[in-house]
Each structure stands twice: as C-alpha cells, then as structure tokens.
Design a protein around this motif. Sequence first.
Motif, short mmCIF file in Angstrom:
data_model
loop_
_atom_site.label_atom_id
_atom_site.label_comp_id
_atom_site.label_asym_id
_atom_site.label_seq_id
_atom_site.Cartn_x
_atom_site.Cartn_y
_atom_site.Cartn_z
N ARG A 164 4.85 -3.86 -0.07
CA ARG A 164 4.50 -5.21 -0.49
C ARG A 164 3.16 -5.24 -1.21
NH1 ARG A 164 6.83 -8.51 4.84
NH2 ARG A 164 9.02 -8.07 4.37
N ALA A 165 2.23 -4.39 -0.79
CA ALA A 165 0.93 -4.32 -1.47
C ALA A 165 1.11 -3.82 -2.91
CB ALA A 165 -0.01 -3.40 -0.70
N GLU A 177 -6.51 -7.37 -3.37
CA GLU A 177 -6.31 -8.21 -4.55
C GLU A 177 -7.60 -8.90 -4.97
OE1 GLU A 177 -3.65 -12.05 -6.01
OE2 GLU A 177 -2.78 -10.61 -4.58
N ARG A 194 2.00 -6.24 -5.75
CA ARG A 194 0.99 -7.12 -6.32
C ARG A 194 0.61 -6.69 -7.75
NH1 ARG A 194 -1.18 -10.54 -2.53
NH2 ARG A 194 -0.70 -10.00 -0.36
N GLY A 247 -2.29 -13.05 2.48
CA GLY A 247 -2.63 -12.97 1.07
C GLY A 247 -4.10 -13.24 0.85
N THR A 266 -0.80 -5.90 3.57
CA THR A 266 -0.05 -6.21 2.35
C THR A 266 -0.95 -6.39 1.13
OG1 THR A 266 -0.02 -8.56 2.98
CG2 THR A 266 1.89 -7.23 3.61
N LEU A 319 -1.66 -4.56 -8.89
CA LEU A 319 -3.11 -4.54 -9.13
C LEU A 319 -3.49 -3.37 -10.04
CD1 LEU A 319 -4.34 -5.38 -5.52
CD2 LEU A 319 -3.65 -6.94 -7.35
N GLY A 373 -3.97 -8.24 0.61
CA GLY A 373 -4.68 -9.47 0.29
C GLY A 373 -6.13 -9.24 -0.07
#
Length: 213
Positions: free
Chosen positions: A114-115, A92, A118, A59, A87, A120, A89
């Motif tokens: 998984r990304a 982000e 987030r 992350g 993923t 974003l 991090g």
Amino acid sequence: MTVRSPEASVLSAENPSVKWTAKLLSMRGLHFLARRFGTRKLQQAAFNARFLSGEWNTGPRDVSQDLVEVILRHASGGKVALMGCGTGGLAEILDRSDCTSILGIDLSSVAVERAKMRGLTRAQFIMADFSSWGCTEQYDAIVFEESLYYLPLKKQVHVLTEHRLCLTRTGVFVITVSDAARYRIMLEMIRSRFYVLEDRDHGNSLHRLVVFR
C-alpha cells in the motif's frame, strides 16, 4: 483500469482464508502472542492482519506535525529511514520536503504494498524485519514511530546499538511512544545508554518523543 499485483490479490481482504486469518490474528491476545513468540512468518501474518482489518491504515492527515517538524529539523536535506513505515503516511509528507531520500521498512507485506501505491518520487519501500536489517548507507535520521516497543527489551538494545552505525556523524534516532508509562523501561534504557537531545511530551501527556544518538 486498476491493475493489482498478484501479491495484492492473494492478500485481499475479500479472500475467505485471508479474511478469517486476519480476523483471528487481529484479536489482541492472539496478535500479541503471534508477534512476540511466533516465527517470522507468523509475525508477518499478525501485522498483515492489522493492516487488512483497516485498523492501521493511516495517511498523511494522521501524522503528527510535531513529529514531522522534529525530523526535518534534524535531517532536512538529508536521508531518513523509517523503521516500521506502515502504509507510508509519514513518508508521503517527507517526500514533499527537501529530504534527499526516504527509506521505509516494514515487516508487513500488505503495508509495503500500500505504501508503494502512493507513487512517491523520493521514497523507497522494502519488506524486511528492521531488527535484522543491514544498512548499506548512513542516514541523518532513523525513525521508530510507534514501532521499537514491538521488540523485546534485549532486542531493542541490540537494534539501536547496531543501527547506530547507520547514522551520519550528526545523525539521530527519533522514537515516539503512545504511552510513556507503559514503555517506561524502554525509555529508561534509552536515557541510560544514549545521548539524549530531546525528551518531551508529544501531543499529550501520555505520548513521548525522544531524539538521541
């Protein structure tokens, strides 16, 4: 209530067949053989196994501030592409900056899933093989954070040569390696074929960060 996509359900670490496949392909020797000599599908399975095992689930707190500062210095206010984004991090952190947009590419469907979770605002994630990725626009920075060395040397040369066309006039490549001695040949190839702007220790004496175009 959390809604899981069909893909996420199939790839769940609790799925018995996925669990055993992940366990086998997480083994160092098998993982290397699968990603280096396997079909694209087997390579994807090998990377998925690492993410499903939790070994590569990183992350924002795991991201080097030094790397972030380098990217922002060369591409702040511009577009960034992350080759092997994991993923998300790093994405982000960049999403909070003044970067116009961030594109994350990874062969692992688990990592991309998984990304995306987030949520974003300026980042887009796609599942693709960055060694054959065809860009449709130009970027101020194309980043290979611990990812370029997964390709054989000849393919590394091909990828950098092709992706060079995806850089803006002042755009740069940024790469990091965790063991400069182990990836010495790759680093020497970059130094001999490209114009290097930064070439230095990155976090400790083993790690290396190179900025070039």
